[in-house]
Design a protein around this motif. Structure first.
Motif, PDB file in Angstrom:
ATOM      1  N   PRO A 227       0.839  -1.201   0.000  1.00  0.00           N
ATOM      2  CA  PRO A 227       0.000   0.000   0.000  1.00  0.00           C
ATOM      3  C   PRO A 227       0.874   1.252   0.000  1.00  0.00           C
ATOM      4  O   PRO A 227       2.007   1.248   0.507  1.00  0.00           O
ATOM      5  CB  PRO A 227      -0.802  -0.127   1.295  1.00  0.00           C
ATOM      6  CG  PRO A 227       0.045  -0.983   2.188  1.00  0.00           C
ATOM      7  CD  PRO A 227       0.757  -1.941   1.280  1.00  0.00           C
ATOM      8  N   SER A 228       0.322   2.303  -0.558  1.00  0.00           N
ATOM      9  CA  SER A 228       1.109   3.524  -0.748  1.00  0.00           C
ATOM     10  C   SER A 228       1.143   4.369   0.525  1.00  0.00           C
ATOM     11  O   SER A 228       0.122   4.603   1.174  1.00  0.00           O
ATOM     12  CB  SER A 228       0.509   4.349  -1.894  1.00  0.00           C
ATOM     13  OG  SER A 228       1.160   5.587  -1.998  1.00  0.00           O
ATOM     14  N   GLU A 229       2.343   4.826   0.853  1.00  0.00           N
ATOM     15  CA  GLU A 229       2.517   5.775   1.968  1.00  0.00           C
ATOM     16  C   GLU A 229       2.554   7.208   1.460  1.00  0.00           C
ATOM     17  O   GLU A 229       2.293   8.148   2.209  1.00  0.00           O
ATOM     18  CB  GLU A 229       3.831   5.461   2.703  1.00  0.00           C
ATOM     19  CG  GLU A 229       3.840   4.139   3.450  1.00  0.00           C
ATOM     20  CD  GLU A 229       3.097   4.205   4.780  1.00  0.00           C
ATOM     21  OE1 GLU A 229       2.591   5.299   5.111  1.00  0.00           O
ATOM     22  OE2 GLU A 229       3.019   3.168   5.457  1.00  0.00           O
ATOM     23  N   SER A 230       2.842   7.387   0.177  1.00  0.00           N
ATOM     24  CA  SER A 230       3.024   8.740  -0.357  1.00  0.00           C
ATOM     25  C   SER A 230       1.707   9.374  -0.796  1.00  0.00           C
ATOM     26  O   SER A 230       1.603  10.603  -0.860  1.00  0.00           O
ATOM     27  CB  SER A 230       3.994   8.710  -1.546  1.00  0.00           C
ATOM     28  OG  SER A 230       3.487   7.861  -2.577  1.00  0.00           O
ATOM     29  N   HIS A 231       0.725   8.598  -1.112  1.00  0.00           N
ATOM     30  CA  HIS A 231      -0.555   9.158  -1.537  1.00  0.00           C
ATOM     31  C   HIS A 231      -1.396   9.463  -0.307  1.00  0.00           C
ATOM     32  O   HIS A 231      -1.841   8.560   0.395  1.00  0.00           O
ATOM     33  CB  HIS A 231      -1.289   8.179  -2.465  1.00  0.00           C
ATOM     34  CG  HIS A 231      -0.617   8.013  -3.795  1.00  0.00           C
ATOM     35  ND1 HIS A 231       0.373   7.070  -4.029  1.00  0.00           N
ATOM     36  CD2 HIS A 231      -0.797   8.684  -4.973  1.00  0.00           C
ATOM     37  CE1 HIS A 231       0.776   7.162  -5.287  1.00  0.00           C
ATOM     38  NE2 HIS A 231       0.092   8.130  -5.886  1.00  0.00           N
ATOM     39  N   GLN A 232      -1.569  10.781  -0.080  1.00  0.00           N
ATOM     40  CA  GLN A 232      -2.324  11.249   1.085  1.00  0.00           C
ATOM     41  C   GLN A 232      -3.563  11.989   0.621  1.00  0.00           C
ATOM     42  O   GLN A 232      -3.744  12.296  -0.561  1.00  0.00           O
ATOM     43  CB  GLN A 232      -1.450  12.172   1.943  1.00  0.00           C
ATOM     44  CG  GLN A 232      -0.193  11.489   2.480  1.00  0.00           C
ATOM     45  CD  GLN A 232       0.707  12.478   3.203  1.00  0.00           C
ATOM     46  OE1 GLN A 232       0.989  13.564   2.693  1.00  0.00           O
ATOM     47  NE2 GLN A 232       1.121  12.110   4.399  1.00  0.00           N
ATOM     48  N   VAL A 233      -4.429  12.271   1.589  1.00  0.00           N
ATOM     49  CA  VAL A 233      -5.655  12.999   1.259  1.00  0.00           C
ATOM     50  C   VAL A 233      -5.311  14.364   0.674  1.00  0.00           C
ATOM     51  O   VAL A 233      -5.934  14.831  -0.291  1.00  0.00           O
ATOM     52  CB  VAL A 233      -6.555  13.145   2.503  1.00  0.00           C
ATOM     53  CG1 VAL A 233      -7.777  13.996   2.196  1.00  0.00           C
ATOM     54  CG2 VAL A 233      -6.966  11.784   3.042  1.00  0.00           C
TER      55      VAL A 233
ATOM     56  N   ALA B  61      -8.063  15.389  -1.839  1.00  0.00           N
ATOM     57  CA  ALA B  61      -8.984  14.429  -2.453  1.00  0.00           C
ATOM     58  C   ALA B  61     -10.407  14.703  -1.997  1.00  0.00           C
ATOM     59  O   ALA B  61     -10.652  15.153  -0.873  1.00  0.00           O
ATOM     60  CB  ALA B  61      -8.578  13.009  -2.080  1.00  0.00           C
ATOM     61  N   ARG B  62     -11.357  14.424  -2.898  1.00  0.00           N
ATOM     62  CA  ARG B  62     -12.768  14.608  -2.569  1.00  0.00           C
ATOM     63  C   ARG B  62     -13.429  13.282  -2.145  1.00  0.00           C
ATOM     64  O   ARG B  62     -14.515  13.288  -1.606  1.00  0.00           O
ATOM     65  CB  ARG B  62     -13.527  15.153  -3.777  1.00  0.00           C
ATOM     66  CG  ARG B  62     -12.976  16.463  -4.328  1.00  0.00           C
ATOM     67  CD  ARG B  62     -13.152  17.606  -3.316  1.00  0.00           C
ATOM     68  NE  ARG B  62     -12.847  18.889  -3.921  1.00  0.00           N
ATOM     69  CZ  ARG B  62     -11.662  19.467  -3.891  1.00  0.00           C
ATOM     70  NH1 ARG B  62     -10.648  18.855  -3.296  1.00  0.00           N
ATOM     71  NH2 ARG B  62     -11.472  20.642  -4.457  1.00  0.00           N
ATOM     72  N   HIS B  63     -12.740  12.179  -2.436  1.00  0.00           N
ATOM     73  CA  HIS B  63     -13.365  10.894  -2.089  1.00  0.00           C
ATOM     74  C   HIS B  63     -12.289   9.834  -1.940  1.00  0.00           C
ATOM     75  O   HIS B  63     -11.111  10.051  -2.266  1.00  0.00           O
ATOM     76  CB  HIS B  63     -14.373  10.479  -3.163  1.00  0.00           C
ATOM     77  CG  HIS B  63     -13.744   9.986  -4.425  1.00  0.00           C
ATOM     78  ND1 HIS B  63     -13.044  10.818  -5.290  1.00  0.00           N
ATOM     79  CD2 HIS B  63     -13.676   8.734  -4.980  1.00  0.00           C
ATOM     80  CE1 HIS B  63     -12.597  10.112  -6.316  1.00  0.00           C
ATOM     81  NE2 HIS B  63     -12.967   8.843  -6.163  1.00  0.00           N
ATOM     82  N   MET B  64     -12.701   8.695  -1.457  1.00  0.00           N
ATOM     83  CA  MET B  64     -11.831   7.538  -1.341  1.00  0.00           C
ATOM     84  C   MET B  64     -12.648   6.293  -1.710  1.00  0.00           C
ATOM     85  O   MET B  64     -13.845   6.222  -1.469  1.00  0.00           O
ATOM     86  CB  MET B  64     -11.275   7.397   0.091  1.00  0.00           C
ATOM     87  CG  MET B  64     -12.360   7.153   1.144  1.00  0.00           C
ATOM     88  SD  MET B  64     -11.803   7.242   2.855  1.00  0.00           S
ATOM     89  CE  MET B  64     -10.607   5.959   2.882  1.00  0.00           C
TER      90      MET B  64
END
Length: 1147
Positions: A301-307, A317-320
């Protein structure tokens, strides 16, 4: 429907319907033909099979809860080891089952096996089992008997997750099979030399994957609870974040509960091939594109992709999108959740149009996806066609887009929409929907809208929307009164308790919410009027597919109300937006529901998941709460005042719409689930049992459909589903002839019972008795008899009563099916069964040890027999045999009434009423049991089968009288001549009508070898009308036993007649006995001596001095003696020839 009893949500009982169904699924593997189909499947536990995992897995499937990982703790009083519990041998054949066990584990296995058809039980008594050497010999001999008529034997060699290459020589090393080679007690040769072994592991695994009520109960009580717990952990971790810290969450951090659950579960499954299976994921914003989904690996899983950096052009981000998958089961579901809210609280500013934010647009697309998936599930449950379900889902998706004013984007979004349904077995492996086994497994319906572009602004790819649910469908066939068969389907969504919508406020949302909450601090001049109450706990709910009961704080104002929610923020309802208010308060212990109907102007100020087509919100006020008291003391009077601008109605339940009643019911069930209020909205998901009110009906439906696809009669639906509303309900039995059936093994005194009943109830009507000879049962003969019965002229003033006595070892279900399903519908409509009674004589029930006579348990079948009459040992309640047989029968029929009537003499009027009941056969519990235990019975298609041990019957007719003393002596000698297993040559019952030489009257005789009971009584010529087959011979006897031959039976009968003297054989010198020669010499020793001989007083001496003890003319004396004797023999033989009696069996 024969449901599982639960204590604290856990299985506390055994479901006979599931036990029988599982056995039939295994037996179905033996119905084929060819060298690959074995004659039986062998399952040996413990040391006898070297603790084989495949055998343990089969035992866990058949004896669920006793063996394997889900083993229930045994009673604390159990004082034996696991080896004693594992002392089990099971051989499953196509029509019967052989089960060896010991007296200590017998009581644990019996509840599972007692409902199996044609059970052969090998079990010693407690005293016999104490001799260890005898017990081992009995086990080996029992095993030899089990397999004696087999050629090919299947073995569950491997278990799921422990696949091994089949090696018959490894099976040969099993101690049980090694013992088979022992001389004397064993088979005398190597097992694999005599039998061909076949590995049945793969085929059995397919059987195990099929869901039934027990495995579904485990799925709901264990797997689903664990699955929901992971979602609870997810929500708990997310709810800890503030609107500022939530921006720093990474995909790896958010998905940690799902990742840990899945990866740790994979280790314990020991199934490594997960390449084609679903996997968990959590992806933010534009990092959820189709490419990202296809390349995602849950291990990294990615640690760099944040909200904060996964929105359009690097914005938040607007959603997950997220998916949780059970690693050891079929459960999986995916959701789309949002960052930010879709509304702004009403603060007096008039905003009639809702601003199309990214969150709102994505929420609307997500709502359309939910509608599409639910409609696809409904379509599939009806049609079982994935193609039709896909078409329906896509059309529903487009129509849902139209309903939220997204018509301009139809073509764009349609090209990016993918709907699918996948079948998942109990191990979490995907299987094709075309597979026959997919009918009874959980399925996952999902819809993905991938790579959604910026619909308002060209801001690039916004990512994907996903939604999926795990569901299970059920379908039963219903035969209408006109004979047509239709299908009734239903389904349950197993993952419906996982919230379909969730959002977390960002900074701007928090500011708007705080402004609304400030209204509570102003004394007057607000858009909601003045504050009437302080904030208190309440729930808000709507009929939207996205809505679940949400807990928050409610504040009442003089001209509206405020609801404060931890994630939605603040919701304000002003009198300007409220059309009407209904208040329903059932009682002091029930939830009070406040139904608020609003107009469309409220929509911009209402969270999107609460939008509903009926434009109605319900607020649940908990009983005995502060807000409940304040509503009556402060709010009620204020709102009823015309100056408030609100229209409040106090209503009863009948004034609520169906939708409003449904909302209130769900809220009441939520309150009744005894879950304590939680401050954090999703801190713990509620149990599926309290959250899904429709699930109870589904479980009833599934209990039938999972057993069989045999049709159900329409007129029985009201009994099987009490809540069903039927048109034209069935009428009563009217003028139908009531049939009472008496069944029982030979020696059970069933005929004595029937005669006793008739004598005591002659005034109730004219009795007609169907009493065929105790030979094999003939359904055709019984049906012909019923046809002729209707042609008889009966007195119209008295109603005829028909008593059917089932013959010999007939299966009572075959008798019932023959009566109920007469080929002539006119005749069929004239009869109905009132009650079925089984006679059981413990003294005539077992052949040896606990090995029962064939069809003993079948003649006491649950759902068929309502009363069991014990006709022997009634005065000896503590007798071990009486206790054993009662336990045996009670396990097979837990609902039957037990009556004691020595030799069939019923003494109590209430017992008589049970036997002659006109309705017990059609009682609801009896009808339900028949449908789940005997699928196809309602069309006469249930096959009862037969066991390996077959008792044949021989009827022998003759004309000469028998000698009474000889017959009595020979009959009683049968008991001492009985042989142990395999019982060949044993005679167990003799019945018939004969004449004895001491009387000219015809006598009825019966003898039971096991009990030793012999009955000789005059044959009654004035019995009630009987249309059974007539005797064409003056005397006849019927013998039943194992491997009887006609010559052997005739030889036995000849010994019971006056024995005719045999012709004498002529004498010769060589046939004379020494006594005869001595007698001749004694008579003639003084006859004159020939010349040259003299007698010296001691010897005869010739002229040469030779001495002899015999007279010199002895040879002449012998010739004269033989001639004289033979003359007498000839005269005797001539007289005997003239007086010769015919043979017993000569015409």
């Amino acid at each position: 429907m024969a449901g599982i009893r639960r204590v604290n949500g856990k299985c506390s009982g055994i479901n006979p319907a599931v036990s029988c169904c599982r056995l039939r699924q295994v037996q179905a593997l033996l119905h084929g033909s060819g060298p690959a189909t074995p004659d039986g499947i062998l399952c040996s536990l413990g040391i006898d099979s070297r603790y084989n995992n495949g055998c343990t897995e089969l035992a866990e499937y058949l004896f669920y809860g006793l063996y394997g990982q889900n083993q229930m703790p045994l009673e604390q009083t159990v004082e034996f080891s696991d080896d004693i519990m594992d002392d089990v041998i099971l051989l499953i054949k196509a029509e019967c089952v052989h089960l060896y066990c010991n007296p200590k584990n017998y009581s644990y296995l019996l509840p599972y096996a007692s409902h199996w058809r044609n059970l052969h039980l090998y079990c010693m008594n407690e005293s016999e089992y104490e001799d260890e050497e005898a017990a081992e010999e009995f086990k080996i001999s029992s095993f030899v008997t089990m397999v004696q008529d087999c050629c090919r034997i299947g073995v569950p060699y491997s278990s799921q997750g422990h696949t091994q290459t089949f090696d018959m020589f490894m099976v040969e090393k099993w101690p049980l099979l090694q013992a088979f080679a022992l001389e004397g007690i064993g088979g005398g040769s190597f097992f694999t030399m005599k039998y061909k072994l076949i590995d049945m592991s793969d085929k059995l695994w397919q059987v195990y994957s099929r869901l039934d009520p027990v495995s579904l109960d485990n799925l709901l009580a264990e797997d689903l609870v664990m699955f929901e717990k992971q979602w609870s952990c997810f929500f708990s971790s997310m709810d800890l974040e503030t609107h500022q810290s939530i921006l720093e969450i990474s995909e790896a951090q958010a998905g940690l509960p799902f990742h840990m659950f899945y990866s740790h579960g994979l280790i314990s499954t020991k199934i490594t091939d997960k390449s084609k299976n679903q996997q968990p994921f959590v992806l933010f914003g534009n990092h959820s594109s189709l490419k990202d989904l296809e390349s995602y690996s849950f291990n990294f899983p990615s640690e760099s992709h944040q909200v904060r950096n996964t929105g359009p052009q690097g914005s938040p981000a607007r959603h997950m999108i997220l998916q949780c998958v059970h690693p050891k089961g079929p459960l999986a579901c995916s959701r789309t959740y949002f960052f930010g809210t879709t509304h702004t609280p009403y603060l007096g500013n008039q905003n009639t149009e809702q601003k199309k934010t990214d969150v709102l647009l994505l929420s609307q697309i997500y709502s359309a996806a939910i509608e599409a998936v639910l409609s696809g599930i409904k379509c599939y449950s009806i049609s079982t066609s994935a193609t039709k379900a896909k078409d329906v889902a896509e059309n529903t998706f487009l129509m849902a887009l139209d309903s939220v004013d997204l018509s301009p984007y139809r073509s764009l979004l349609r090209s990016k929409c993918e709907f699918s349904i996948q079948a998942v077995n109990k191990q979490g492996m995907l299987i094709p929907l075309t597979d026959e086994d997919s009918r009874y497994v959980v399925k996952t319906a999902s819809l993905t809208v991938h790579d959604i572009p910026g619909l308002q602004y060209d801001r690039g790819n916004q990512g994907s929307i996903v939604f999926s649910e795990s569901f299970l469908e059920s379908s039963i066939n219903i035969q209408q009164r006109d004979g047509t068969v239709s299908s009734d389907s239903c389904y349950t969504i197993l993952t419906t308790t996982v919230p379909r919508y969730a959002c977390w406020m960002l900074e701007s949302d928090v500011k708007w919410s705080e402004l609304a909450q400030n209204l509570t601090k102003k004394e007057d001049g607000t858009c909601l009027g003045t504050v009437l109450t302080v904030p208190d706990a309440a729930y808000v709910f709507s009929s939207s597919r996205l809505s679940t009961p949400e807990e928050g704080k409610i504040v009442f104002f003089s001209e509206g109300l405020l609801f404060i929610h931890s994630q939605y923020g603040s919701i304000t309802l002003s009198k300007d937006h409220i059309s009407s208010i209904k208040f329903y308060d059932p009682d002091s212990s029930g939830v009070a529901s406040l139904f608020v109907e609003y107009d469309s102007r409220l929509l911009p100020h209402l969270p999107f998941p609460l939008h509903s087509s009926d434009q109605c919100l319900v607020f649940a006020i908990l009983p005995r709460s502060r807000s409940h008291r304040a509503f009556y003391s402060k709010v009620l009077s204020g709102w009823k005042n015309s100056e408030s601008g609100l229209t409040l109605q106090m209503v009863n339940q009948e004034h609520l719409s169906w939708n409003q009643k449904n909302l209130h019911t769900k809220l009441q069930k939520l309150h009744d689930s005894q879950e304590p209020p939680v401050a954090k909205r999703k801190g713990s998901l509620k149990s599926s049992y309290s959250q899904i009110p429709e699930q109870e009906m589904f479980l009833q439906h599934f209990a039938l459909s999972s057993i069989s696809q045999e049709p159900i009669l329409y007129e029985h639906l009201g009994v099987l589903f009490p809540s069903a509303e039927l048109k034209n309900p069935t009428t009563g039995k009217g003028d139908k002839v009531i049939i009472t059936i008496i069944t029982g093994l030979p020696g059970s005194h069933k005929k004595r019972l029937s005669n006793f009943l008739i004598r005591l109830n002659e005034e109730c009507g004219r009795w007609v008795v169907y009493d065929p000879e105790p030979e094999s049962f003939s359904a055709c003969h019984l049906q012909q008899y019923l046809s002729s019965f209707l042609k008889q002229d009966f007195d119209t003033r008295t109603k005829p009563c028909l008593l059917v006595i089932s013959p010999g070892y007939a299966d009572v279900l075959d008798v019932v099916q023959a009566v109920l399903f007469h080929p002539d519908p006119v005749v069929q409509a004239c009869f109905t069964i009132g009650a079925v009674t089984a006679c059981v004589n413990p003294l005539a029930s077992c052949m040896e040890h606990r090995f029962a006579f064939p069809k003993l348990l079948e003649q006491c079948s649950q759902g068929i027999v309502s009363t069991v009459v014990f006709t022997g040992l009634t005065a000896e309640e503590k007798h071990p045999l009486m206790q054993h047989v009662q336990q045996f029968v009670r396990s097979a029929n837990p609902t039957a009434a037990f009556i004691r009537a020595e030799r069939g003499a019923v003494t109590r009027s209430q017992d008589m009423a049970l036997i002659l009941s006109e309705s017990s056969f059609n009682e609801p519990q009896m009808l339900r049991a028949r449908y789940v235990l005997y699928p196809g019975w309602c069309k006469g298609r249930f096959f009862s089968g037969s066991g390996t041990l077959v008792l044949n019957q021989l009827r022998v007719a003759f004309n000469r009288p028998l000698e009474r003393p000889l017959f009595v002596t020979r009959s009683k000698a049968i008991k001492t001549s009985l042989r142990p297993s395999p019982f060949r040559g044993n005679v167990y019952n003799v019945w018939g009508k004969v004449r004895f030489s001491d009387s000219a009257q015809l006598m009825e005789v019966s003898y039971n070898a096991v009990s030793g009971n012999l009955s000789i009584a005059p044959s009654k010529s004035t019995e009630p009308l009987s249309m059974g087959p007539k005797d064409i011979s003056a005397s006849f006897l019927i013998f039943d036993g194992v491997g009887l031959t006609e010559d052997g039976v005739k030889d036995w009968l000849r010994l019971c007649t006056k024995q005719q003297q045999e012709a004498k054989t002529k004498k010769t010198k060589s046939t004379l006995s020494p006594q005869e020669i001595k007698s001749i010499h004694t008579i003639r020793h003084l006859d004159p001596l020939p010349p040259g001989h003299f007698y010296n007083g001691y010897h005869y001496v010739d002229i040469f001095g030779e001495k002899s003890n015999l007279h010199p003319n002895m040879d002449e004396f012998i010739k004269e003696y033989i001639a004289e004797v033979n003359k007498e023999i000839e005269q005797f033989n001539r007289q005997l020839e003239m007086q010769r009696q015919p043979d017993l069996f000569e015409p």
